[in-house]
Design a protein around this motif. Structure first.
Motif, PDB file in Angstrom:
ATOM      1  N   GLY A  14       0.815  -1.211   0.000  1.00 46.13           N
ATOM      2  CA  GLY A  14       0.000   0.000   0.000  1.00 46.13           C
ATOM      3  C   GLY A  14       0.851   1.264   0.000  1.00 46.13           C
ATOM      4  O   GLY A  14       2.062   1.231  -0.164  1.00 46.13           O
ATOM      5  N   ARG A  15       0.181   2.377   0.224  1.00 44.99           N
ATOM      6  CA  ARG A  15       0.861   3.667   0.181  1.00 44.99           C
ATOM      7  C   ARG A  15       1.639   3.912   1.469  1.00 44.99           C
ATOM      8  O   ARG A  15       1.257   3.452   2.534  1.00 44.99           O
ATOM      9  N   SER A  16       2.677   4.702   1.332  1.00 49.81           N
ATOM     10  CA  SER A  16       3.439   5.068   2.524  1.00 49.81           C
ATOM     11  C   SER A  16       2.703   6.195   3.250  1.00 49.81           C
ATOM     12  O   SER A  16       1.790   6.827   2.721  1.00 49.81           O
ATOM     13  N   ALA A  17       3.122   6.467   4.449  1.00 45.71           N
ATOM     14  CA  ALA A  17       2.500   7.522   5.249  1.00 45.71           C
ATOM     15  C   ALA A  17       2.681   8.886   4.580  1.00 45.71           C
ATOM     16  O   ALA A  17       1.788   9.737   4.630  1.00 45.71           O
ATOM     17  N   ASP A  18       3.819   9.119   3.931  1.00 42.89           N
ATOM     18  CA  ASP A  18       4.058  10.394   3.249  1.00 42.89           C
ATOM     19  C   ASP A  18       3.099  10.588   2.082  1.00 42.89           C
ATOM     20  O   ASP A  18       2.581  11.684   1.861  1.00 42.89           O
ATOM     21  N   GLN A  19       2.820   9.542   1.335  1.00 39.78           N
ATOM     22  CA  GLN A  19       1.901   9.644   0.205  1.00 39.78           C
ATOM     23  C   GLN A  19       0.482   9.937   0.691  1.00 39.78           C
ATOM     24  O   GLN A  19      -0.238  10.720   0.079  1.00 39.78           O
ATOM     25  N   ARG A  20       0.083   9.319   1.790  1.00 38.15           N
ATOM     26  CA  ARG A  20      -1.252   9.591   2.345  1.00 38.15           C
ATOM     27  C   ARG A  20      -1.345  11.039   2.830  1.00 38.15           C
ATOM     28  O   ARG A  20      -2.339  11.709   2.626  1.00 38.15           O
ATOM     29  N   ALA A  21      -0.292  11.536   3.479  1.00 36.38           N
ATOM     30  CA  ALA A  21      -0.278  12.920   3.968  1.00 36.38           C
ATOM     31  C   ALA A  21      -0.306  13.894   2.795  1.00 36.38           C
ATOM     32  O   ALA A  21      -1.010  14.909   2.837  1.00 36.38           O
ATOM     33  N   ASP A  22       0.447  13.615   1.730  1.00 34.07           N
ATOM     34  CA  ASP A  22       0.430  14.478   0.550  1.00 34.07           C
ATOM     35  C   ASP A  22      -0.956  14.536  -0.063  1.00 34.07           C
ATOM     36  O   ASP A  22      -1.427  15.598  -0.469  1.00 34.07           O
ATOM     37  N   ARG A  23      -1.624  13.398  -0.139  1.00 39.67           N
ATOM     38  CA  ARG A  23      -2.970  13.348  -0.724  1.00 39.67           C
ATOM     39  C   ARG A  23      -3.953  14.167   0.116  1.00 39.67           C
ATOM     40  O   ARG A  23      -4.759  14.920  -0.405  1.00 39.67           O
ATOM     41  N   LYS A  24      -3.860  14.046   1.438  1.00 45.54           N
ATOM     42  CA  LYS A  24      -4.738  14.819   2.330  1.00 45.54           C
ATOM     43  C   LYS A  24      -4.486  16.318   2.175  1.00 45.54           C
ATOM     44  O   LYS A  24      -5.417  17.111   2.128  1.00 45.54           O
ATOM     45  N   LEU A  25      -3.218  16.703   2.077  1.00 46.18           N
ATOM     46  CA  LEU A  25      -2.899  18.127   1.915  1.00 46.18           C
ATOM     47  C   LEU A  25      -3.413  18.668   0.583  1.00 46.18           C
ATOM     48  O   LEU A  25      -3.892  19.803   0.510  1.00 46.18           O
ATOM     49  N   LYS A  26      -3.320  17.868  -0.462  1.00 45.35           N
ATOM     50  CA  LYS A  26      -3.851  18.294  -1.760  1.00 45.35           C
ATOM     51  C   LYS A  26      -5.351  18.476  -1.701  1.00 45.35           C
ATOM     52  O   LYS A  26      -5.901  19.437  -2.252  1.00 45.35           O
ATOM     53  N   ILE A  27      -6.051  17.572  -1.045  1.00 41.64           N
ATOM     54  CA  ILE A  27      -7.511  17.683  -0.917  1.00 41.64           C
ATOM     55  C   ILE A  27      -7.882  18.904  -0.097  1.00 41.64           C
ATOM     56  O   ILE A  27      -8.754  19.697  -0.489  1.00 41.64           O
ATOM     57  N   ILE A  28      -7.213  19.091   1.030  1.00 37.35           N
ATOM     58  CA  ILE A  28      -7.501  20.252   1.886  1.00 37.35           C
ATOM     59  C   ILE A  28      -7.205  21.551   1.131  1.00 37.35           C
ATOM     60  O   ILE A  28      -7.985  22.512   1.161  1.00 37.35           O
ATOM     61  N   GLY A  29      -6.093  21.610   0.420  1.00 33.99           N
ATOM     62  CA  GLY A  29      -5.745  22.800  -0.361  1.00 33.99           C
ATOM     63  C   GLY A  29      -6.760  23.090  -1.450  1.00 33.99           C
ATOM     64  O   GLY A  29      -7.130  24.245  -1.683  1.00 33.99           O
ATOM     65  N   SER A  30      -7.239  22.049  -2.115  1.00 35.81           N
ATOM     66  CA  SER A  30      -8.256  22.230  -3.162  1.00 35.81           C
ATOM     67  C   SER A  30      -9.551  22.760  -2.589  1.00 35.81           C
ATOM     68  O   SER A  30     -10.166  23.680  -3.146  1.00 35.81           O
ATOM     69  N   VAL A  31      -9.983  22.194  -1.474  1.00 36.46           N
ATOM     70  CA  VAL A  31     -11.231  22.638  -0.838  1.00 36.46           C
ATOM     71  C   VAL A  31     -11.107  24.087  -0.389  1.00 36.46           C
ATOM     72  O   VAL A  31     -12.010  24.908  -0.617  1.00 36.46           O
ATOM     73  N   LEU A  32      -9.999  24.445   0.239  1.00 30.96           N
ATOM     74  CA  LEU A  32      -9.807  25.829   0.683  1.00 30.96           C
ATOM     75  C   LEU A  32      -9.714  26.797  -0.498  1.00 30.96           C
ATOM     76  O   LEU A  32     -10.219  27.916  -0.432  1.00 30.96           O
ATOM     77  N   GLY A  33      -9.059  26.366  -1.577  1.00 25.30           N
ATOM     78  CA  GLY A  33      -8.975  27.212  -2.767  1.00 25.30           C
ATOM     79  C   GLY A  33     -10.332  27.481  -3.380  1.00 25.30           C
ATOM     80  O   GLY A  33     -10.653  28.611  -3.743  1.00 25.30           O
ATOM     81  N   VAL A  34     -11.157  26.449  -3.485  1.00 24.18           N
ATOM     82  CA  VAL A  34     -12.504  26.616  -4.033  1.00 24.18           C
ATOM     83  C   VAL A  34     -13.344  27.508  -3.110  1.00 24.18           C
ATOM     84  O   VAL A  34     -14.083  28.387  -3.576  1.00 24.18           O
ATOM     85  N   ALA A  35     -13.219  27.315  -1.799  1.00 26.22           N
ATOM     86  CA  ALA A  35     -13.962  28.151  -0.850  1.00 26.22           C
ATOM     87  C   ALA A  35     -13.526  29.611  -0.956  1.00 26.22           C
ATOM     88  O   ALA A  35     -14.364  30.527  -0.938  1.00 26.22           O
TER      89      ALA A  35
END
Length: 134
Positions: A14-35
């Motif tokens: 599976g994915r490493s912890a860094d890849q999961r953290a990067d994915r979460k940050l991208k999602i959070i950044g996208s949501v904040l950008g749209v808001a």
């Protein structure tokens, strides 16, 4: 001689912890950008929609030592009443005349030449602003 492995094989578990953290940050950044874009859009719409009366000074002309004329284009809601304030300035920048002009015609666009009296010779006419209501 056997090689000792210290790390797990790539992609096997599976994915490493860094890849999961990067994915979460991208999602959070996208949501904040749209808001953020939605808030900016809402402020812009609110500013434009709530501007009941706006005007533009097309040109001005100094007629005499005691009078100046200004060509105004006023945009407003058909049922809105409002007034615009003009001021005349001397060569030194001092105010030599000020007048409010009322616009209560039932039209969305009013193109009018107004005249304002001055206490001495003006060199410029300035539109101070417009407000809705009486």
């Amino acid at each position: 001689m056997a090689a000792v492995r210290e790390a797990l094989p790539e992609g096997r578990y599976g994915r490493s912890a860094d890849q999961r953290a990067d994915r979460k940050l991208k999602i959070i950044g996208s949501v904040l950008g749209v808001a953020f874009l939605a808030v900016i859009g809402w402020f812009g719409y609110d500013y434009v929609a709530n501007s009941d009366v706006s005007a533009e000074l097309i040109k001005s002309k100094i007629v005499s030592d005691s009078r100046a004329e200004a060509h105004l284009e006023v945009r407003k809601d058909r049922d809105a009443d409002g007034h615009c304030t003009l001021r005349a300035l001397s060569e030194e920048g001092a105010e030599v005349g000020r007048a409010d002009f009322r616009f209560d015609e039932r039209s969305e666009r009013i193109d009018e030449v107004v005249s304002l009296r001055t206490t001495s010779r003006a060199t410029a006419v300035e539109l101070q602003g417009c407000t809705a209501g009486g």
